[in-house]
Design an enzyme around this catalytic site. Structure first.
Site, PDB file in Angstrom:
ATOM      1  N   HIS A   1      -3.354  -5.674   2.715  1.00 41.12           N
ATOM      2  CA  HIS A   1      -2.912  -5.815   4.109  1.00 41.12           C
ATOM      3  C   HIS A   1      -3.566  -7.088   4.646  1.00 41.12           C
ATOM      4  O   HIS A   1      -4.174  -7.842   3.911  1.00 41.12           O
ATOM      5  CB  HIS A   1      -3.428  -4.645   4.953  1.00 41.12           C
ATOM      6  CG  HIS A   1      -2.908  -3.307   4.566  1.00 41.12           C
ATOM      7  ND1 HIS A   1      -1.723  -2.800   5.035  1.00 41.12           N
ATOM      8  CD2 HIS A   1      -3.450  -2.333   3.800  1.00 41.12           C
ATOM      9  CE1 HIS A   1      -1.554  -1.569   4.575  1.00 41.12           C
ATOM     10  NE2 HIS A   1      -2.582  -1.264   3.816  1.00 41.12           N
TER      11      HIS A   1
ATOM     12  N   CYS B   1       0.810  -1.221   0.000  1.00 45.20           N
ATOM     13  CA  CYS B   1       0.000   0.000   0.000  1.00 45.20           C
ATOM     14  C   CYS B   1       0.849   1.279   0.000  1.00 45.20           C
ATOM     15  O   CYS B   1       1.420   1.622  -1.024  1.00 45.20           O
ATOM     16  CB  CYS B   1      -0.982  -0.067   1.168  1.00 45.20           C
ATOM     17  SG  CYS B   1      -2.377   1.041   0.989  1.00 45.20           S
TER      18      CYS B   1
ATOM     19  N   ARG C   1     -12.466   6.513  -0.189  1.00 40.27           N
ATOM     20  CA  ARG C   1     -11.453   5.486   0.088  1.00 40.27           C
ATOM     21  C   ARG C   1     -11.925   4.128  -0.392  1.00 40.27           C
ATOM     22  O   ARG C   1     -13.126   3.842  -0.415  1.00 40.27           O
ATOM     23  CB  ARG C   1     -11.171   5.413   1.592  1.00 40.27           C
ATOM     24  CG  ARG C   1     -10.556   6.647   2.173  1.00 40.27           C
ATOM     25  CD  ARG C   1     -10.137   6.406   3.617  1.00 40.27           C
ATOM     26  NE  ARG C   1      -8.943   5.573   3.717  1.00 40.27           N
ATOM     27  CZ  ARG C   1      -7.711   6.028   3.537  1.00 40.27           C
ATOM     28  NH1 ARG C   1      -7.484   7.289   3.248  1.00 40.27           N
ATOM     29  NH2 ARG C   1      -6.671   5.216   3.653  1.00 40.27           N
TER      30      ARG C   1
HETATM   31  N1  GLN Z   1      -2.014   6.770   2.698  1.00 43.77           N
HETATM   32  C1  GLN Z   1      -2.151   5.938   1.544  1.00 43.77           C
HETATM   33  C2  GLN Z   1      -3.556   5.960   0.981  1.00 43.77           C
HETATM   34  O1  GLN Z   1      -4.481   6.280   1.678  1.00 43.77           O
HETATM   35  C3  GLN Z   1      -1.701   4.523   1.886  1.00 43.77           C
HETATM   36  C4  GLN Z   1      -2.627   3.846   2.851  1.00 43.77           C
HETATM   37  C5  GLN Z   1      -2.140   2.502   3.333  1.00 43.77           C
HETATM   38  O2  GLN Z   1      -0.947   2.223   3.339  1.00 43.77           O
HETATM   39  N2  GLN Z   1      -3.053   1.681   3.810  1.00 43.77           N
HETATM   40  O3  GLN Z   1      -3.735   5.636  -0.166  1.00 43.77           O
END
Ligand code: GLN
Length: 258
Positions: free
Chosen positions: A208, A93, A127
């Site tokens: 993840h 990520c 998101r």
């Molecule tokens: N901050 C980044 C995003 O929101 C990565 C997030 C993450 O590593 N889960 O895309």
């Protein structure tokens, strides 16, 4: 013979159990009688890229990504060389995003990446959050089959499972291959149906969970690549993965029943 694993920015990039990926690599090595050495490298410290076998970079919030970007640029030349030399790297990520050109935030500001890989990321207002199931790319599956080809070994799983939570939408330039196609979830950008990226021995992904405990076939591919790079001609012993596979298939049935 030992395997050296380096965790870059363990205090800043480690979301949703990412560290479990390192525990998995270490456990699967130990079960095969291989000792691992773990190096933790954070701000202001210099890793020894020439003498490491696997590099791990986890995910992080926008704030943490911003905090480390200046320090990260100091790694660019050596890391680029190590990747060209076949270093095995797993980036999750936020770590995946930082290997690319930039991560553009919703206000238009750009967090510069290392620019080692031809990919770029643009944050969306909404998101991408939830469980993910990916159908592995044929080439990757073929590699997994090859390294698991000891007599009596069951065929490896043909999916990856994990959990995503990112606002970044990542786009791959020509020459980078995705890890697979999305069956459930968003993956790289929610539009082209692709998830993750493979370049040489570098694996980037939005998954993840942590990723590797539930995806033992990917963990073993990383280990096998690292061993091969050390020049070891060693038949990779298979492990009893019944619990790992049960965890994996339970998720697949639950979130991508088709
Ligand atoms: N901050 C980044 C995003 O929101 C990565 C997030 C993450 O590593 N889960 O895309």
């Amino acid at each position: 013979m030992k395997l050296t694993i380096c965790h870059l920015y363990p205090d800043l990039l480690d979301l949703y159990g990412d560290r479990g990926n390192i525990l998995t690599l270490a456990a699967r090595s130990r079960w095969r009688g291989i000792e691992t050495v773990l190096q933790k490298i954070s701000l202001g410290e210099q890793p020894d890229y020439e003498n490491m076998d696997i590099l791990f970079i986890g995910g992080g919030s926008d704030r943490e990504q911003r905090l480390l970007t200046e320090d990260l640029q100091k790694h660019e030349r050596e890391l680029r060389q190590a990747i060209a030399d076949g270093l095995v790297l797993l980036a999750i990520c936020g770590g995946y995003q930082l290997l690319g050109q930039y991560y553009q935030l919703t206000d238009g500001q750009r967090i510069p990446g290392l620019g080692i890989l031809d990919l770029w990321t643009i944050a969306a207002e909404q998101r991408c959050i939830g469980n993910v199931v990916v159908r592995l790319a044929e080439t990757l599956r073929a590699e997994m089959l090859e390294q698991a080809a000891a007599p009596g070994t069951a065929a490896p799983l043909d999916t990856l499972v994990g959990f995503e939570n990112h606002s970044g939408q990542t786009y791959l330039g020509d020459g980078l291959r995705p890890l697979g196609k999305i069956l459930t979830g968003h993956g790289n950008n929610g539009a082209d149906g692709c998830e993750g990226m493979r370049y040489k021995n570098v694996f980037g992904t939005y998954l993840h969970g942590p990723l590797l405990p539930k995806n033992p076939h990917l963990a073993d591919l990383l280990l096998a690549l690292a061993w091969r790079r050390k020049g070891l001609d060693w038949e990779f012993p298979s492990l009893d993965d019944r619990w790992e596979k049960l965890a994996h298939t339970t998720i697949v049935k639950r979130v991508a029943p088709g």
